[in-house]
Design a protein around this motif. Structure first.
Motif, PDB file in Angstrom:
ATOM      1  N   LEU A 162     -64.948  44.578  24.537  1.00  0.00           N
ATOM      2  CA  LEU A 162     -64.513  45.957  24.360  1.00  0.00           C
ATOM      3  C   LEU A 162     -64.573  46.267  22.866  1.00  0.00           C
ATOM      4  CD1 LEU A 162     -61.349  45.407  26.509  1.00  0.00           C
ATOM      5  CD2 LEU A 162     -63.187  46.908  27.247  1.00  0.00           C
ATOM      6  N   LEU A 163     -64.997  47.474  22.521  1.00  0.00           N
ATOM      7  CA  LEU A 163     -65.100  47.865  21.117  1.00  0.00           C
ATOM      8  C   LEU A 163     -64.080  48.963  20.825  1.00  0.00           C
ATOM      9  CD1 LEU A 163     -68.995  47.961  20.827  1.00  0.00           C
ATOM     10  CD2 LEU A 163     -67.447  46.109  20.134  1.00  0.00           C
ATOM     11  N   THR A 164     -63.286  48.752  19.786  1.00  0.00           N
ATOM     12  CA  THR A 164     -62.178  49.655  19.490  1.00  0.00           C
ATOM     13  C   THR A 164     -62.356  50.335  18.140  1.00  0.00           C
ATOM     14  OG1 THR A 164     -60.639  48.332  20.817  1.00  0.00           O
ATOM     15  CG2 THR A 164     -59.681  49.821  19.200  1.00  0.00           C
ATOM     16  N   GLU A 165     -62.259  51.654  18.160  1.00  0.00           N
ATOM     17  CA  GLU A 165     -62.301  52.460  16.941  1.00  0.00           C
ATOM     18  C   GLU A 165     -60.874  52.653  16.417  1.00  0.00           C
ATOM     19  OE1 GLU A 165     -62.837  54.430  13.793  1.00  0.00           O
ATOM     20  OE2 GLU A 165     -64.694  54.068  14.897  1.00  0.00           O
ATOM     21  N   ARG A 166     -60.686  52.462  15.088  1.00  0.00           N
ATOM     22  CA  ARG A 166     -59.341  52.613  14.519  1.00  0.00           C
ATOM     23  C   ARG A 166     -59.358  53.318  13.170  1.00  0.00           C
ATOM     24  NH1 ARG A 166     -57.011  51.153  10.611  1.00  0.00           N
ATOM     25  NH2 ARG A 166     -55.593  49.487  11.173  1.00  0.00           N
ATOM     26  N   GLY A 167     -60.400  54.150  12.958  1.00  0.00           N
ATOM     27  CA  GLY A 167     -60.475  54.926  11.727  1.00  0.00           C
ATOM     28  C   GLY A 167     -61.343  54.254  10.678  1.00  0.00           C
ATOM     29  N   THR A 168     -61.807  55.062   9.730  1.00  0.00           N
ATOM     30  CA  THR A 168     -62.702  54.599   8.677  1.00  0.00           C
ATOM     31  C   THR A 168     -62.134  54.969   7.314  1.00  0.00           C
ATOM     32  OG1 THR A 168     -64.616  54.896  10.135  1.00  0.00           O
ATOM     33  CG2 THR A 168     -65.049  54.781   7.767  1.00  0.00           C
TER      34      THR A 168
END
Length: 274
Positions: A162-168
């Protein structure tokens, strides 16, 4: 688009929007049990598959004096107790490759922290456990660079990813959420998750701790669901301001239902089919 089964919860295309949630860190048995019980009740009422998450060790705190958690052994014991008591899958992160196998004996979903997402030994060790793994995209990475992360993980022998986005990172002490990254990472062929609480973080903004803009969490949840995420990740707490980690970005537990109801409405429109 493949799906990933985490115990009796399946995440991916064609499956219900899922929630991975809990306090940032295992502060105490009473708190963890209370959060698990209340969150399960909320998600059961809404028909949302639920995975409990909390950390046994916050190894990347801003200050050396910050609370880190109960440690590996005590933390895994508590996670196992929550899994048994509430009959929910459990998730936690780990910080060193040698921890992967031991953590995998207890939890249903392993998590690799954003700061460690490029560490080859971490990815391979996680893959070799055979358990599902969520990898958080580093704040310092473009979404297309996550293809290299995917390649390392699959070379380790697993597709349960699973790939999780948490901001850049956006300059100093700030993060932004680029919704395009959700679509880009989805094209790698794995389910995508939005970490709506860490995405409002202001890293290191408080000097010896991170700040955050909690008021924007519902906005990010709406945007992520419109963009077609397969699951939401949220750190929740009955009294966020008193939390021992991520106090500025955890979402109040008594306001969780209202956010999830809107998320379900948007998900039902069909964001994942676009």
């Amino acid at each position: 688009m493949p799906t990933v089964a985490i115990s009796d919860v399946t995440i991916g295309q064609g499956e219900p929007l899922a929630l991975i949630a809990g306090p940032c860190v295992l502060e105490s048995r009473d708190l963890a049990f209370s959060v698990a019980e209340k969150t399960k009740r909320i998600t059961s009422d809404l028909g949302i598959p639920y995975i409990f998450k909390a950390s046994f060790d916050k190894a990347n705190r801003s200050s050396i004096s910050s609370f880190r958690g109960p440690g590996l052994m005590a933390g895994l014991e508590l996670l196992a107790a929550i899994r048994k008591e509430f009959e929910v899958p459990v998730c936690t992160d780990f910080h060193e490759p040698h921890q992967a196998a031991e953590v995998a004996e207890v939890v249903d979903l392993l998590q690799i922290p954003a700061f460690l997402c490029r560490q080859t030994d971490m990815l391979v060790a996680a893959a070799q456990t055979g358990k599902p793994v969520s990898v958080k995209k580093g704040q310092f990475l473009s979404p297309w660079e996550m293809q290299n992360v995917v390649n390392k993980f699959t070379e380790g022998g697993s597709q349960k990813l699973l790939l999780t986005e948490r901001g850049t990172s956006f300059g100093y002490n700030n993060l932004v959420l680029d919704l395009r990254s959700l679509s880009i990472m989805r094209d790698f062929g794995y389910p995508v998750i939005l970490d709506a609480t860490h995405s409002v973080q202001l890293p290191g903004a408080a000097g010896d701790a991170s700040g955050g803009l909690r008021e924007f969490i519902p906005l990010l949840v709406r945007g992520g669901c419109a963009a077609g995420v397969d699951a939401l990740f949220m750190e929740v707490h009955p009294e966020p301001a008193k939390g021992k980690s991520d106090a500025a970005t955890m979402w109040p537990l008594d306001r969780l239902a209202e956010v999830l109801k809107v998320a379900l409405e948007i998900d039902a429109v069909g964001g994942r089919s676009l």
